[in-house]
Design an enzyme around this catalytic site. Structure first.
Site, PDB file in Angstrom:
ATOM      1  N   SER A  77       0.797  -1.223   0.000  1.00 42.18           N
ATOM      2  CA  SER A  77       0.000   0.000   0.000  1.00 42.18           C
ATOM      3  C   SER A  77       0.831   1.276   0.000  1.00 42.18           C
ATOM      4  CB  SER A  77      -0.951   0.011   1.209  1.00 42.18           C
ATOM      5  OG  SER A  77      -0.222   0.163   2.412  1.00 42.18           O
ATOM      6  N   LYS A 122       0.852   4.727   6.788  1.00 39.02           N
ATOM      7  CA  LYS A 122       0.265   5.551   5.730  1.00 39.02           C
ATOM      8  C   LYS A 122       0.933   6.916   5.727  1.00 39.02           C
ATOM      9  CE  LYS A 122      -2.890   2.376   4.910  1.00 39.02           C
ATOM     10  NZ  LYS A 122      -2.843   1.526   3.694  1.00 39.02           N
TER      11      LYS A 122
END
Length: 250
Positions: A77, A122
């Site tokens: 990701s 993230k």
């Protein structure tokens, strides 16, 4: 008249006695410390080597608990910068002493009950008070009215987002996205959930500062310049989950 100098009382008292001249160079405190250390090494199997290794392990445990924590990248990701299996060092002191995450930081946080279970990594796109929109006429994310060029770190071929959103980030929370937008489950996927996909700052474990493994990929993770021109936010961060109807900024 006797002119020979006679020793004064002070002269006699200042002369060291025999016991003082031959005092033990190692005092009782030093002897007790040495004896104590000797008893420990005699008691522990493996002796001095075991004590050294245990001390090193204790030091590493304290560092991991309070200063730096290793974290293995579990998914793609955050490609292209962070690949599956990379090991990064998370700086746990980065947001202590009243310091807060900034736009562009790569953070590790506890996503239990927010994104699923376990820890996630993230990139911070919006902080408390920000108004984050996707997308402008060129398909870029806008933060507080400023379009952001994310090409420096976005996964090649990915669009900034195929999901349209228009959100106000409440104080004390973060809006986060993965760099591999087409392969990341992030704030966009939880806009309708409790909390509106926002990550509370107190859930942040720390900032990822270094890739340390593999050695060929080792590097420092600097904050990109893409967010440098974004002005401070003045969004209404009152009640509600921070979500607006998508596309209101065009």
């Amino acid at each position: 008249m006797d002119t020979e100098a006679q020793p004064t009382e002070r002269d006699r008292s200042s002369r060291p006695s025999d016991s003082e001249q031959h005092s033990d160079p190692e005092g009782p405190e030093e002897r007790s410390r040495s004896a104590f250390a000797g008893r420990i090494t005699d008691w522990v199997p493996g002796g001095r080597l075991t004590v050294i290794l245990l001390t090193l392990l204790l030091f590493l445990l304290l560092v991991s608990t309070f200063v730096l924590r290793p974290f293995q990248i579990p998914s793609g990701s955050m490609e292209r910068g962070l690949r599956i299996g990379d090991r990064v060092l998370v700086n746990k002191l980065a947001y202590r002493f009243d310091r807060r995450p900034q736009r562009g930081d790569v953070v590790v946080f506890d996503g239990t009950g927010l994104f699923g279970s376990g820890d996630y990594i993230k990139r911070v796109v919006g902080v408390g008070g920000d108004h984050v929109v996707c997308c402008d006429r060129e398909g870029r994310v806008r933060v507080n009215g400023q379009s952001v060029d994310e090409s420096e770190f976005l996964y090649p071929g990915d669009r900034p987002s195929t999901v349209r959103f228009d959100v106000d980030v409440p104080d004390g929370t973060l809006f986060v996205l993965g760099d591999h937008r087409s392969g990341s489950s992030d704030s966009r996927d939880h806009l309708g959930s409790p909390g509106g996909g926002m990550v509370p700052v107190d859930r942040v474990i720390g900032r990822a500062d270094w890739i340390v493994w593999p050695f060929a990929h080792a590097t420092r993770l600097d904050r990109p310049a893409a967010y440098a021109r974004v002005p401070d936010g003045h969004a209404d961060t009152g009640a509600g989950d921070g979500r607006r109807p998508a596309g209101s900024d065009g």
